[in-house]
Design a protein around this motif. Structure first.
Motif, PDB file in Angstrom:
ATOM      1  N   ALA A 275      37.482  33.889  31.397  1.00 44.50           N
ATOM      2  CA  ALA A 275      36.849  32.725  32.019  1.00 44.50           C
ATOM      3  C   ALA A 275      36.289  31.821  30.925  1.00 44.50           C
ATOM      4  N   ASP A 276      36.536  30.523  31.038  1.00 43.38           N
ATOM      5  CA  ASP A 276      36.001  29.566  30.067  1.00 43.38           C
ATOM      6  C   ASP A 276      35.550  28.305  30.798  1.00 43.38           C
ATOM      7  N   ASP A 277      35.405  27.217  30.052  1.00 43.83           N
ATOM      8  CA  ASP A 277      34.957  25.958  30.647  1.00 43.83           C
ATOM      9  C   ASP A 277      35.914  25.438  31.709  1.00 43.83           C
ATOM     10  N   GLU A 278      37.190  25.791  31.600  1.00 46.21           N
ATOM     11  CA  GLU A 278      38.217  25.252  32.493  1.00 46.21           C
ATOM     12  C   GLU A 278      38.500  26.124  33.701  1.00 46.21           C
ATOM     13  N   GLY A 279      37.965  27.348  33.743  1.00 50.22           N
ATOM     14  CA  GLY A 279      38.213  28.202  34.896  1.00 50.22           C
ATOM     15  C   GLY A 279      38.654  29.593  34.512  1.00 50.22           C
ATOM     16  N   LEU A 280      39.636  30.109  35.253  1.00 47.80           N
ATOM     17  CA  LEU A 280      40.067  31.503  35.130  1.00 47.80           C
ATOM     18  C   LEU A 280      41.485  31.560  34.588  1.00 47.80           C
ATOM     19  N   TRP A 281      41.697  32.473  33.643  1.00 47.06           N
ATOM     20  CA  TRP A 281      42.996  32.642  32.999  1.00 47.06           C
ATOM     21  C   TRP A 281      43.387  34.114  33.042  1.00 47.06           C
ATOM     22  N   LEU A 282      44.697  34.349  32.977  1.00 45.94           N
ATOM     23  CA  LEU A 282      45.213  35.714  32.944  1.00 45.94           C
ATOM     24  C   LEU A 282      46.185  35.845  31.785  1.00 45.94           C
ATOM     25  N   LEU A 283      45.915  36.792  30.886  1.00 54.58           N
ATOM     26  CA  LEU A 283      46.808  37.129  29.779  1.00 54.58           C
ATOM     27  C   LEU A 283      47.528  38.422  30.152  1.00 54.58           C
ATOM     28  N   TYR A 284      48.852  38.445  30.001  1.00 49.89           N
ATOM     29  CA  TYR A 284      49.624  39.594  30.460  1.00 49.89           C
ATOM     30  C   TYR A 284      50.943  39.656  29.690  1.00 49.89           C
ATOM     31  N   ALA A 285      51.696  40.712  29.953  1.00 52.27           N
ATOM     32  CA  ALA A 285      53.043  40.868  29.404  1.00 52.27           C
ATOM     33  C   ALA A 285      53.989  41.134  30.568  1.00 52.27           C
ATOM     34  N   THR A 286      55.078  40.404  30.623  1.00 51.12           N
ATOM     35  CA  THR A 286      55.992  40.534  31.754  1.00 51.12           C
ATOM     36  C   THR A 286      56.750  41.854  31.737  1.00 51.12           C
ATOM     37  N   GLY A 287      56.870  42.462  30.592  1.00 47.00           N
ATOM     38  CA  GLY A 287      57.574  43.737  30.485  1.00 47.00           C
ATOM     39  C   GLY A 287      57.363  44.345  29.123  1.00 47.00           C
ATOM     40  N   ASP A 288      57.689  45.620  29.001  1.00 43.26           N
ATOM     41  CA  ASP A 288      57.459  46.311  27.746  1.00 43.26           C
ATOM     42  C   ASP A 288      58.371  45.790  26.638  1.00 43.26           C
ATOM     43  N   SER A 289      59.515  45.242  27.019  1.00 42.96           N
ATOM     44  CA  SER A 289      60.438  44.702  26.022  1.00 42.96           C
ATOM     45  C   SER A 289      60.101  43.261  25.639  1.00 42.96           C
ATOM     46  N   GLU A 290      59.178  42.631  26.346  1.00 42.65           N
ATOM     47  CA  GLU A 290      58.784  41.258  26.038  1.00 42.65           C
ATOM     48  C   GLU A 290      57.884  41.261  24.804  1.00 42.65           C
ATOM     49  N   PRO A 291      58.247  40.547  23.734  1.00 41.84           N
ATOM     50  CA  PRO A 291      57.462  40.627  22.493  1.00 41.84           C
ATOM     51  C   PRO A 291      56.203  39.770  22.507  1.00 41.84           C
ATOM     52  N   ASN A 292      56.124  38.782  23.409  1.00 39.32           N
ATOM     53  CA  ASN A 292      55.037  37.815  23.360  1.00 39.32           C
ATOM     54  C   ASN A 292      54.063  37.973  24.527  1.00 39.32           C
ATOM     55  N   ILE A 293      52.889  37.386  24.337  1.00 35.63           N
ATOM     56  CA  ILE A 293      51.855  37.367  25.369  1.00 35.63           C
ATOM     57  C   ILE A 293      52.065  36.157  26.261  1.00 35.63           C
TER      58      ILE A 293
END
Length: 402
Positions: A275-293
């Motif tokens: 949560a920050d000044d702009e609202g709510l965010w979600l950081l996740y990984a779409t799959g175990d083979s996905e290298p990026n956030i």
């Protein structure tokens, strides 16, 4: 006459026997007194010897204490000198890192993940057909500041497990502690001061949520708790829980891989809410083979996904991340815990260039962060480092492209 003589002889005999008896008694008493005097003399000699030895021992002890005191003083001076040299070395390391280390990579928001997989095609509607999607993307955040520095404010205390999370609601003074990486209880304190003065979590208000939270990726925002729920064999869910009424307001299910952790160094963090000044965010990984956030902007009222990005910040060696003014700061470390540092920055508005991306190192502490939560009202980070609760204060500067 004869009778008188016999009487005199008997009387003399009695007196003679009594004299012998009393003489023997006196001899016995005299011998006992001599024996007592000998023992007293012996005890006196022993006492004198013990006293002499004690005086000698006291003298040796005093001399040893003087030596130890001098050595202790020398040790204190050596430690103070070592501390000064260590501070100088750390300042030199900071200088070298600041002037020679590569700056954090400021990635561009040039890839918007398709939202069809999230079941949100209906939210795009005519907006996409008319080209409004790109216009919406350019106005995600109105904030014009980035972090210019991080410094440690206070190591508050050490409570609970090596991994966990603690945060403060930006709209109130209440503090929430999540001990461990999963559970159904949350510990609430009225303020940071109350938490710092508490002997532990036993003096707190315990909140039992209907389902277990998974990982140290929860967020508290405007009186609501947002936490990750992950049951075996099911999709990951975000649960919105009203802390005042004690009821679940809404849930949202996200079809991401159950075994994919958003941060490689903290596999317990399935997803991370911020949560920050702009609202709510979600950081996740779409799959175990996905290298990026991946990053998703959420509506805190309905839990709808407003927009999704591939940050291009790698999950490898990532330990935590936080969002400030619509900008994601990903913190990296090593397997053998070293110094945490921000090496990847993602601005959802593309209002940052690599040349202004700050080089951010956290003060060296105990191990690695299990979680980092930003409070926009205080401009502070609440960190959990090997069971220690730490507060970092951030300094801000204006973006060059704004």
């Amino acid at each position: 006459m004869k009778a008188v003589l016999v009487l005199l002889v008997s009387t003399a005999w009695v007196f003679t026997g009594a004299q012998y008896y009393y003489q023997g008694l006196m001899d016995y008493l005299e011998n006992r007194l001599l024996t007592i005097e000998d023992r007293m003399q012996f005890w006196h000699e022993q006492s004198h010897r013990y006293h002499t030895e004690l005086q000698d021992f006291k003298k040796l002890t005093a001399e040893a204490m003087v030596v130890l005191k001098n050595e202790h003083g020398m040790l204190i001076r050596d430690l103070e000198g070592a501390a000064v040299r260590m501070d100088r070395v750390e300042r030199e390391i900071d200088y070298v890192e600041t002037h020679s280390s590569p700056r954090a990579c400021a990635n561009k928001a040039d890839k918007v993940v398709e939202q069809g997989a999230w079941g949100l095609e209906e939210h795009r509607g005519e907006e996409e057909e008319e080209g409004g999607w790109e216009e919406l993307q350019s106005r995600v955040s109105d904030c014009v500041e980035i972090i210019s520095g991080i410094r440690s404010v206070k190591i508050l205390k050490r409570v609970g497990s090596p991994k966990g999370m603690w945060t403060r609601d930006p709209r109130s003074s209440k503090v929430y502690v999540f001990n461990g990486t999963t559970g159904d209880r949350i510990y609430q304190f009225n303020s940071v001061r109350d938490f710092s003065h508490s002997p532990g979590v036993t003096s707190s208000t315990q909140i039992k949520v209907p389902s277990e939270w998974s990982g140290p990726g929860s967020a508290v925002y405007n009186g609501y708790l947002y936490y990750i729920k992950q049951e075996f064999g099911t999709d990951v869910q975000v649960v919105k829980y009203d802390l005042l009424s004690g009821t679940v307001i809404d849930t949202a299910m996200f079809p991401v891989d159950n075994h994919a952790a958003v941060y490689n160094l903290n596999p317990e963090t399935v997803a991370d809410l911020a949560a920050d000044d702009e609202g709510l965010w979600l950081l996740y990984a779409t799959g175990d083979s996905e290298p990026n956030i991946s990053l998703a902007k959420m509506d805190p009222a309905t839990l709808d996904i407003e927009q999704i990005w591939d940050t291009r910040c790698p999950r490898e060696n990532a330990e935590a991340a936080f969002v400030v003014c619509g900008t994601v700061y990903v913190v990296y470390n090593t397997r053998l815990a070293s110094r945490s540092r921000v090496q990847c920055i993602f601005d959802v508005n593309d209002a940052m260039i690599n040349e202004e991306a700050p080089l951010l190192y956290f003060p060296r502490r105990y191990g690695a962060h299990a979680s980092l939560k930003y409070n926009p009202e205080e401009k502070q980070l609440y960190g959990w480092d090997d069971g220690y609760q730490i507060i970092y204060r951030v300094t801000m500067k204006r973006k060059l492209l704004v």
